[in-house]
Design an enzyme around this catalytic site. Structure first.
Site, short mmCIF file in Angstrom:
data_model
loop_
_atom_site.label_atom_id
_atom_site.label_comp_id
_atom_site.label_asym_id
_atom_site.label_seq_id
_atom_site.Cartn_x
_atom_site.Cartn_y
_atom_site.Cartn_z
N GLU A 103 -14.11 -1.33 6.40
CA GLU A 103 -14.07 0.37 5.98
C GLU A 103 -15.21 0.53 4.98
O GLU A 103 -15.51 -0.44 4.57
CB GLU A 103 -12.66 0.61 5.16
CG GLU A 103 -12.76 1.56 4.36
CD GLU A 103 -10.93 1.57 3.32
OE1 GLU A 103 -10.39 1.70 3.59
OE2 GLU A 103 -11.56 1.63 2.69
N TYR A 162 -0.91 13.24 6.83
CA TYR A 162 -0.07 11.71 7.25
C TYR A 162 0.60 11.71 8.07
O TYR A 162 2.02 12.37 6.78
CB TYR A 162 -0.70 10.48 6.90
CG TYR A 162 -2.33 9.35 6.79
CD1 TYR A 162 -2.64 9.12 6.44
CD2 TYR A 162 -3.34 10.55 7.40
CE1 TYR A 162 -3.47 8.40 6.59
CE2 TYR A 162 -4.57 10.12 7.26
CZ TYR A 162 -4.67 8.80 7.15
OH TYR A 162 -6.11 8.66 7.14
N TYR A 215 0.97 -1.51 -0.23
CA TYR A 215 -0.34 -0.12 0.33
C TYR A 215 0.96 1.21 -0.27
O TYR A 215 0.78 2.27 -0.85
CB TYR A 215 -0.77 0.13 1.23
CG TYR A 215 -1.50 1.27 1.22
CD1 TYR A 215 -1.68 1.99 2.64
CD2 TYR A 215 -2.46 2.03 0.43
CE1 TYR A 215 -2.09 3.08 2.77
CE2 TYR A 215 -2.96 2.83 0.62
CZ TYR A 215 -2.79 4.03 2.00
OH TYR A 215 -4.03 4.82 2.03
N ARG A 260 1.51 7.03 -6.73
CA ARG A 260 0.49 7.93 -6.80
C ARG A 260 0.79 9.28 -6.71
O ARG A 260 0.72 10.42 -7.16
CB ARG A 260 -0.87 7.40 -5.91
CG ARG A 260 -2.21 8.15 -6.22
CD ARG A 260 -3.16 7.67 -5.18
NE ARG A 260 -2.99 7.09 -3.87
CZ ARG A 260 -3.63 7.40 -3.23
NH1 ARG A 260 -4.67 6.96 -3.12
NH2 ARG A 260 -3.56 6.70 -1.56
N ARG A 305 -11.43 13.29 1.83
CA ARG A 305 -12.28 12.69 2.25
C ARG A 305 -14.05 12.08 2.07
O ARG A 305 -14.32 11.14 2.13
CB ARG A 305 -12.84 13.11 4.11
CG ARG A 305 -11.53 12.69 5.01
CD ARG A 305 -10.86 12.11 5.04
NE ARG A 305 -9.49 12.45 5.86
CZ ARG A 305 -8.96 10.64 6.22
NH1 ARG A 305 -9.35 9.42 6.00
NH2 ARG A 305 -8.09 10.92 7.17
C1 LIG Z 1 -9.16 4.34 5.26
C2 LIG Z 1 -8.32 5.07 5.32
O1 LIG Z 1 -7.55 5.05 3.68
C3 LIG Z 1 -8.12 4.42 2.10
C4 LIG Z 1 -7.71 3.98 2.24
C5 LIG Z 1 -7.26 5.12 0.44
C6 LIG Z 1 -6.43 5.22 -0.76
O2 LIG Z 1 -5.87 5.75 -0.36
O3 LIG Z 1 -7.04 6.09 -2.08
C7 LIG Z 1 -8.54 6.25 0.10
C8 LIG Z 1 -9.84 5.71 1.42
C9 LIG Z 1 -9.62 4.42 2.11
O4 LIG Z 1 -9.95 3.11 1.27
C10 LIG Z 1 -8.18 6.28 5.78
O5 LIG Z 1 -6.49 6.94 5.38
O6 LIG Z 1 -8.72 6.80 6.15
#
Ligand SMILES: C=C(O[C@@H]1C=C(C(=O)O)C=C[C@H]1O)C(=O)O
Length: 330
Positions: free
Chosen positions: A318, A200, A140, A147, A213
């Site tokens: 999630e 983050y 990830y 990205r 979000r």
């Molecule tokens: C759940 C989270 O992230 C996840 C990862 C994401 C991405 O990297 O595009 C987007 C939303 C979620 O699927 C979070 O960081 O709150």
């Protein structure tokens, strides 16, 4: 404009939803290898998300005019007058960042070249999302690096990151698809309960995730917006909360989604007004609880629940959502 329907794969697509008469894309979340083809006037995509024996779900994206469909390199696209659907797949790699950057930049170049200036929503399906890549970096985080570098090369998109989902898959490689618009008003929304993901701290990876979000799209002035809620989890600030507790993780996730709905609509809408929900559950034995939780929390929303890994090893669930602008079916 654009709308979506969500069905079990055992059902045929019903009639187009209100406001959407032409199929842009059909994305089947099934127990089958990833595929991306041009179907009869639309893009046909398969994302490995179901387990053997599960029928899976089909999400169909509709627009109000016959889309132009086609291929550009590895991209498959459906272009409406105002909204574009673009998709691409990446075969298994031992290290993903360079190819993720390359493929994302190909899509960004394509969108900019066709006048689709604003990203609306992105979905990313990532194999072995929590495993270590050949360099020892979690897949990830490897994906996020590629990205992020692609966004950095496209300031217009970098300065307006959209709602997204980045989730595990039951297959190999990475698949992603996205929606983008030309001039439609979009507003990206953050959650005051959470640190913006793109801020983050480095403990979560060499590059932060590139998404908002939620994203609100106002298709026509005077009409309520459509709200695309990113994959949302039990994270407050930037930390996972309620590790190991599926019930409290579901409740915290729902509270985070409620905050985004309130930010977008004020008191006029709530969780019961959600039209489409996709839930992602790490452990198979939690699926029944999450299914029941979503049915109780999100009213009559179209619902799909998937048993896949999640971007952080301590997240059990999630949930993503769409409010308005979508006709839904179970
Ligand atoms: C759940 C989270 O992230 C996840 C990862 C994401 C991405 O990297 O595009 C987007 C939303 C979620 O699927 C979070 O960081 O709150």
């Amino acid at each position: 404009m654009i709308s979506s329907t969500l069905h079990s794969c055992t059902e045929e697509d019903a009639a187009p939803p209100p406001g959407g008469a032409f199929r842009m894309a059909a994305v089947e979340f099934r127990s089958a290898p990833a595929s991306l083809e041009l179907g009869e006037g639309h893009v046909a995509m398969t994302v490995p998300m179901a387990r053997p024996g599960e029928p899976g779900h089909r999400e169909t994206w509709w627009c109000e005019e016959p889309p132009e469909i086609g291929a550009a390199g590895g991209i498959r696209f459906a272009l409406g007058d105002e909204v574009a659907f673009c998709a691409a797949t990446i075969e298994h790699r031992s290290v993903y960042a360079p190819v993720v950057e390359r493929r994302y930049r190909e899509v960004f170049d394509f969108l900019e070249g066709h006048g689709y200036r604003r990203l609306l929503r992105v979905w990313n399906f990532i194999e072995t999302i929590n495993a270590a890549n050949a360099d020892g970096l979690e897949v990830y985080r490897d994906f996020c690096k590629g990205r992020s570098d692609a966004f950095a090369a496209h300031p217009e998109f970098y300065n307006s990151m959209p709602a997204a989902t980045g989730i595990g898959t039951t297959g190999s490689g990475i698949s992603f698809f996205l929606l983008a618009v030309k001039d439609t008003e979009v507003r990206h929304i953050e959650n005051r309960r959470q640190t913006p993901a793109y801020r983050y701290p480095e403990r979560y990876g060499p590059r932060s995730p590139s998404f908002a979000r939620a994203t609100a799209m106002t298709a026509r002035r005077g009409e309520p917006p459509t709200l695309f809620v990113s994959g949302t989890a039990s994270i407050l600030g930037h930390e996972t909360v309620f590790e190991g507790d599926i019930e409290k993780q579901c409740a915290t996730t729902a509270d985070n989604i409620a905050e985004l709905i309130a930010n977008c609509y004020g008191p006029s809408k709530a969780l019961a007004d959600v039209d489409t929900v996709k839930a992602y559950v790490r452990h198979a034995h939690h699926v029944p609880f999450v299914q029941a939780f979503c049915e109780a929390t999100f009213g009559g929303a179209a619902l799909a629940v998937f048993n896949v890994d999640i971007c952080r090893g301590d997240l059990l669930v999630e949930i993503e959502a769409v409010v308005g602008g979508a006709a839904v079916r179970v």
